[in-house]
Design a protein around this motif. Sequence first.
Motif, PDB file in Angstrom:
ATOM      1  N   ASN A   4       0.857  -1.186   0.000  1.00  0.00           N
ATOM      2  CA  ASN A   4       0.000   0.000   0.000  1.00  0.00           C
ATOM      3  C   ASN A   4       0.892   1.235   0.000  1.00  0.00           C
ATOM      4  O   ASN A   4       1.568   1.524   0.993  1.00  0.00           O
ATOM      5  N   ILE A   5       0.913   1.966  -1.103  1.00  0.00           N
ATOM      6  CA  ILE A   5       1.787   3.136  -1.258  1.00  0.00           C
ATOM      7  C   ILE A   5       0.922   4.391  -1.272  1.00  0.00           C
ATOM      8  O   ILE A   5      -0.049   4.483  -2.023  1.00  0.00           O
ATOM      9  N   VAL A   6       1.278   5.357  -0.409  1.00  0.00           N
ATOM     10  CA  VAL A   6       0.534   6.617  -0.330  1.00  0.00           C
ATOM     11  C   VAL A   6       1.517   7.770  -0.466  1.00  0.00           C
ATOM     12  O   VAL A   6       2.677   7.669  -0.069  1.00  0.00           O
ATOM     13  N   THR A   7       1.067   8.883  -1.050  1.00  0.00           N
ATOM     14  CA  THR A   7       1.916  10.061  -1.188  1.00  0.00           C
ATOM     15  C   THR A   7       1.157  11.310  -0.768  1.00  0.00           C
ATOM     16  O   THR A   7      -0.057  11.398  -0.977  1.00  0.00           O
ATOM     17  N   VAL A   8       1.869  12.258  -0.177  1.00  0.00           N
ATOM     18  CA  VAL A   8       1.319  13.586   0.091  1.00  0.00           C
ATOM     19  C   VAL A   8       2.277  14.575  -0.550  1.00  0.00           C
ATOM     20  O   VAL A   8       3.482  14.581  -0.253  1.00  0.00           O
ATOM     21  N   GLU A   9       1.751  15.416  -1.459  1.00  0.00           N
ATOM     22  CA  GLU A   9       2.610  16.242  -2.296  1.00  0.00           C
ATOM     23  C   GLU A   9       2.062  17.657  -2.439  1.00  0.00           C
ATOM     24  O   GLU A   9       0.873  17.892  -2.260  1.00  0.00           O
ATOM     25  N   ASP A  10       2.951  18.567  -2.773  1.00  0.00           N
ATOM     26  CA  ASP A  10       2.562  19.947  -3.017  1.00  0.00           C
ATOM     27  C   ASP A  10       3.486  20.529  -4.102  1.00  0.00           C
ATOM     28  O   ASP A  10       4.554  21.055  -3.793  1.00  0.00           O
ATOM     29  N   LYS A  25      -6.211  23.521   4.488  1.00  0.00           N
ATOM     30  CA  LYS A  25      -6.912  22.745   5.512  1.00  0.00           C
ATOM     31  C   LYS A  25      -6.289  21.367   5.723  1.00  0.00           C
ATOM     32  O   LYS A  25      -6.575  20.706   6.720  1.00  0.00           O
ATOM     33  N   MET A  26      -5.459  20.952   4.776  1.00  0.00           N
ATOM     34  CA  MET A  26      -4.825  19.635   4.871  1.00  0.00           C
ATOM     35  C   MET A  26      -3.321  19.765   4.660  1.00  0.00           C
ATOM     36  O   MET A  26      -2.786  19.393   3.613  1.00  0.00           O
ATOM     37  N   PRO A  27      -2.598  20.321   5.643  1.00  0.00           N
ATOM     38  CA  PRO A  27      -1.143  20.445   5.515  1.00  0.00           C
ATOM     39  C   PRO A  27      -0.468  19.080   5.686  1.00  0.00           C
ATOM     40  O   PRO A  27      -1.111  18.082   6.022  1.00  0.00           O
ATOM     41  N   PHE A  28       0.829  19.055   5.453  1.00  0.00           N
ATOM     42  CA  PHE A  28       1.578  17.802   5.519  1.00  0.00           C
ATOM     43  C   PHE A  28       1.333  17.015   6.808  1.00  0.00           C
ATOM     44  O   PHE A  28       1.007  15.819   6.744  1.00  0.00           O
ATOM     45  N   PRO A  29       1.476  17.617   8.012  1.00  0.00           N
ATOM     46  CA  PRO A  29       1.316  16.816   9.241  1.00  0.00           C
ATOM     47  C   PRO A  29      -0.060  16.164   9.360  1.00  0.00           C
ATOM     48  O   PRO A  29      -0.166  15.001   9.762  1.00  0.00           O
ATOM     49  N   VAL A  51       4.331   2.057   2.343  1.00  0.00           N
ATOM     50  CA  VAL A  51       5.282   3.080   1.905  1.00  0.00           C
ATOM     51  C   VAL A  51       4.572   4.429   1.891  1.00  0.00           C
ATOM     52  O   VAL A  51       3.463   4.548   1.375  1.00  0.00           O
ATOM     53  N   MET A  52       5.221   5.429   2.490  1.00  0.00           N
ATOM     54  CA  MET A  52       4.667   6.784   2.510  1.00  0.00           C
ATOM     55  C   MET A  52       5.679   7.734   1.874  1.00  0.00           C
ATOM     56  O   MET A  52       6.803   7.846   2.339  1.00  0.00           O
ATOM     57  N   MET A  53       5.278   8.377   0.778  1.00  0.00           N
ATOM     58  CA  MET A  53       6.131   9.399   0.179  1.00  0.00           C
ATOM     59  C   MET A  53       5.629  10.764   0.622  1.00  0.00           C
ATOM     60  O   MET A  53       4.457  11.106   0.420  1.00  0.00           O
ATOM     61  N   VAL A  54       6.506  11.544   1.242  1.00  0.00           N
ATOM     62  CA  VAL A  54       6.172  12.885   1.720  1.00  0.00           C
ATOM     63  C   VAL A  54       6.940  13.883   0.861  1.00  0.00           C
ATOM     64  O   VAL A  54       8.173  13.844   0.803  1.00  0.00           O
ATOM     65  N   GLY A  55       6.200  14.762   0.181  1.00  0.00           N
ATOM     66  CA  GLY A  55       6.825  15.691  -0.759  1.00  0.00           C
ATOM     67  C   GLY A  55       8.008  16.449  -0.193  1.00  0.00           C
ATOM     68  O   GLY A  55       9.014  16.642  -0.874  1.00  0.00           O
ATOM     69  N   GLU A  56       7.909  16.881   1.051  1.00  0.00           N
ATOM     70  CA  GLU A  56       9.010  17.638   1.665  1.00  0.00           C
ATOM     71  C   GLU A  56       8.852  17.649   3.179  1.00  0.00           C
ATOM     72  O   GLU A  56       7.742  17.816   3.686  1.00  0.00           O
ATOM     73  N   MET A  57       9.959  17.460   3.891  1.00  0.00           N
ATOM     74  CA  MET A  57       9.976  17.626   5.347  1.00  0.00           C
ATOM     75  C   MET A  57      10.213  19.106   5.633  1.00  0.00           C
ATOM     76  O   MET A  57      11.347  19.576   5.648  1.00  0.00           O
ATOM     77  N   GLN A 100      -3.122  15.867  -2.389  1.00  0.00           N
ATOM     78  CA  GLN A 100      -2.598  17.217  -2.599  1.00  0.00           C
ATOM     79  C   GLN A 100      -2.698  18.016  -1.297  1.00  0.00           C
ATOM     80  O   GLN A 100      -3.738  18.044  -0.639  1.00  0.00           O
ATOM     81  N   VAL A 101      -1.611  18.670  -0.908  1.00  0.00           N
ATOM     82  CA  VAL A 101      -1.613  19.531   0.282  1.00  0.00           C
ATOM     83  C   VAL A 101      -2.484  20.761   0.021  1.00  0.00           C
ATOM     84  O   VAL A 101      -2.454  21.343  -1.069  1.00  0.00           O
TER      85      VAL A 101
END
Length: 421
Positions: free
Chosen positions: A200-206, A224-228, A241-247, A220-221
């Motif tokens: 199960n692969i998920v991504t949060v991106e901006d 109302k829905m920021p990265f955290p 697997v979680m891909m986070v666009g940027e720390m 999509q960031v």
Amino acid sequence: MKELGKAKFGAMKRFRLILREGGQRREMGGEEMSIAVQIVDNIFMNALDAGASDIHLQPERDQLKIRFRVDGQLTENGQLPPETATNVIARVKLAAGMHIDERREPQDGRIDMEYMNRKLSARCSAMPSINGEKIVMRLLDPEAMRVDLNQLGMSEETKERWTLAIQNPYGIIMVTGPTGSGKTSTLYASINLLDRQHRNIVTVEDPIEYEFSDNVTQVQVTEKMPFPRVMRSFLRQDPDVMMVGEMRDPESLSIGIQAALTGHLVMTTIHTNNAVETIGRMFDMGAEDYLVAATTVGVMAQRLVRLNCKQCLEPYKPTEDEMIALGFEPGQKVQGTYLSGKGCAKCHGSGYKGRTAVFELFLGTPEMRSAIARGGEHTEIMAAARRQGMQTMLEDGRAKILKGMTTPDEVIRAVYTAAVQ
């Protein structure tokens, strides 16, 4: 002034702006004979034909300057008089879903388009300035983002070590570099190597720059829905697997570390000058040294350099200053194939066509984890990385210069901040 409004009308049929309304897609209206419609269409077509990544509509006192970013460099591509520019800006804002009568506040939007049977989009930003609104559009081409790991320019050794790292079942993998250094492309190419059928692969991106065809949930960031917030929600979605666009902040990093500790593979980007500095940045963001040591699987830094144009290659002799900047001793004889593009119609006189990346990578080996857990200084972590065989971006760039792929000037420009550490 380039006559952007006098292009062939036969070409117009190849390009369409698309509006999304209520989940439906339709072609954006507008009189085909309208000068503004012609100009906007031709700006997009010229940019796409040139392989541009960004379009800048820059207001000056007596004109609107049109600039494209091609292979990382901005080039001028025409001007428009103020009376025409007003209608062109309005057309672009309308296509991006912006308020065309709002000129005092920044606005963001998205433009969808079709060109030569390709579906494309652009991230659009409007910013008020002293001479009027400046528009910058980042062109997003799903085909261009569908990149293979073999096409990124990694050496065989780096590619093998990176492939090994991304197969880990849990931990944190980071790609670092400035904006526009190809970090997202590397992560996308890496996800394409993973088993999407059974994981199960998920991504949060901006923003979301490329839509995977199947088995990847992308978010999509928004305000109302920021990265955290999205990352916390993801942890309740049974991810592998979680891909986070940027720390971007300590909270995101903290959630990412906790996710890595609890059996998830977290792939993300961060902004530092080189791979080793990433550990110090994580400490600065409040991460405990023992947690960073326990979760770090690998850190890769990268930069993009322009490739020599293959149509106008000629022998090149580097200057002594260039050789010293590349880390060679004064007067040292170095064997290699030094080439440079002379400049031709194919590369628009620049001598360069296309880009590749230079990399440096270290893995979370037992020795490296030990150095990080002790809160090791930059020199200690660098020494541990060197002992595991890490090649710096400068050294990777030197190898590409000696193969005639690029020039010393390109590599020095790209990795200078790392070279002087």
